[in-house]
Design a protein around this motif. Structure first.
Motif, short mmCIF file in Angstrom:
data_model
loop_
_atom_site.label_atom_id
_atom_site.label_comp_id
_atom_site.label_asym_id
_atom_site.label_seq_id
_atom_site.Cartn_x
_atom_site.Cartn_y
_atom_site.Cartn_z
N PHE A 1 0.84 -1.21 0.00
CA PHE A 1 0.00 0.00 0.00
C PHE A 1 0.87 1.26 0.00
O PHE A 1 0.58 2.22 -0.70
CB PHE A 1 -0.96 0.00 1.20
CG PHE A 1 -1.90 1.18 1.17
CD1 PHE A 1 -2.86 1.31 0.16
CD2 PHE A 1 -1.82 2.18 2.12
CE1 PHE A 1 -3.72 2.40 0.11
CE2 PHE A 1 -2.67 3.28 2.08
CZ PHE A 1 -3.63 3.38 1.07
N GLU A 2 1.95 1.24 0.78
CA GLU A 2 2.88 2.37 0.79
C GLU A 2 3.46 2.60 -0.60
O GLU A 2 3.60 3.74 -1.05
CB GLU A 2 4.02 2.13 1.80
CG GLU A 2 3.61 2.39 3.23
CD GLU A 2 4.68 1.97 4.23
OE1 GLU A 2 5.87 1.90 3.87
OE2 GLU A 2 4.30 1.70 5.39
N GLU A 3 3.78 1.52 -1.29
CA GLU A 3 4.32 1.61 -2.66
C GLU A 3 3.27 2.25 -3.59
O GLU A 3 3.60 3.10 -4.41
CB GLU A 3 4.71 0.21 -3.15
CG GLU A 3 5.02 0.12 -4.63
CD GLU A 3 6.23 0.94 -5.08
OE1 GLU A 3 6.25 1.37 -6.24
OE2 GLU A 3 7.15 1.18 -4.26
N LEU A 4 2.02 1.84 -3.44
CA LEU A 4 0.93 2.40 -4.26
C LEU A 4 0.79 3.90 -3.99
O LEU A 4 0.67 4.70 -4.92
CB LEU A 4 -0.38 1.68 -3.94
CG LEU A 4 -1.57 2.12 -4.78
CD1 LEU A 4 -2.17 0.92 -5.50
CD2 LEU A 4 -2.62 2.76 -3.91
N VAL A 5 0.82 4.29 -2.71
CA VAL A 5 0.72 5.71 -2.35
C VAL A 5 1.90 6.49 -2.93
O VAL A 5 1.71 7.54 -3.54
CB VAL A 5 0.63 5.90 -0.81
CG1 VAL A 5 0.75 7.37 -0.43
CG2 VAL A 5 -0.66 5.31 -0.26
N ASN A 6 3.11 5.98 -2.75
CA ASN A 6 4.31 6.67 -3.27
C ASN A 6 4.23 6.83 -4.78
O ASN A 6 4.64 7.86 -5.34
CB ASN A 6 5.58 5.91 -2.90
CG ASN A 6 5.88 6.02 -1.42
OD1 ASN A 6 5.45 6.95 -0.74
ND2 ASN A 6 6.61 5.05 -0.89
#
Length: 197
Positions: free
Chosen positions: A20-25
């Motif tokens: 999810f952090e990767e998607l946000v970034n």
């Protein structure tokens, strides 16, 4: 690089925080920039972007992969931004009544401070600011679909096809919306300029 599809599957199936952090970034700049096309402050745009990602996280299970993830993100960002603008207009009406009567947040009388600026540099900055505000007002007065199409085209440089996907309309509708938006903007900006000259 891991694909959007793989990221989504990892978030849904493994509840992966890292995915999810990767998607946000990956998409935060796009979402924030989209929101900034509708609101005037970066802080507000960043707040709305945060809401967008919360909704996306909660709704990922419903994402059907019929369109690109970015198209869906644009759609959510546009809707959240328009909701924010509607709420802001209501708050602004209340605040303008309070300021008319000279009341601040604490209900006590407000004194206004005016900073003086000198030189032609200050004048050109003021003029630029006025032009920006004029454009913002003109954009804000466009019908909703014209404003969305114009912002996605001019500020985000989406193709007509991408705009049609985001707005869920036909290509010819997009062409028509952009044509009318430009006509209306020209008229509104000319009217505004006549007031000052």
């Amino acid at each position: 690089m891991i694909t959007d599809y793989e990221l989504i599957q990892s978030i849904i199936n493994d509840s992966s925080q890292k995915a999810f952090e990767e998607l946000v970034n990956r998409y935060q700049p796009l979402v924030t920039k989209t929101c900034l096309g509708f609101v005037s402050s970066l802080a507000d745009a960043e707040d709305i972007a945060q809401e967008v990602f919360i909704e996306v996280y909660q709704s990922l299970g419903n994402f059907r992969h019929e369109s690109k993830l970015s198209t869906w993100l644009y759609r959510v960002a546009v809707n959240k931004s328009l909701n924010f603008v509607r709420k802001e207009k209501r708050h602004r009406a209340v605040r303008s009544i309070e300021s008319f009567f000279g009341l601040g947040d604490n209900g006590k009388s407000n004194s206004m401070e005016v900073a003086s600026q000198s030189g032609s540099n200050a004048d050109s900055r003021i003029e630029q600011q006025e032009n920006k505000q004029m454009l913002k007002r003109a954009l804000g007065s466009l019908p909703k679909n014209q404003r969305i199409a114009f912002v996605l085209s001019k500020y985000h440089e989406l193709s007509y096809k991408e705009i049609a996907e985001v707005m869920d309309v036909t290509l010819s509708s997009v062409e028509s919306l952009l044509f009318r938006a430009k006509q209306n903007l020209q008229k509104k900006l000319l009217d505004e300029q006549k007031k000052y000259h």
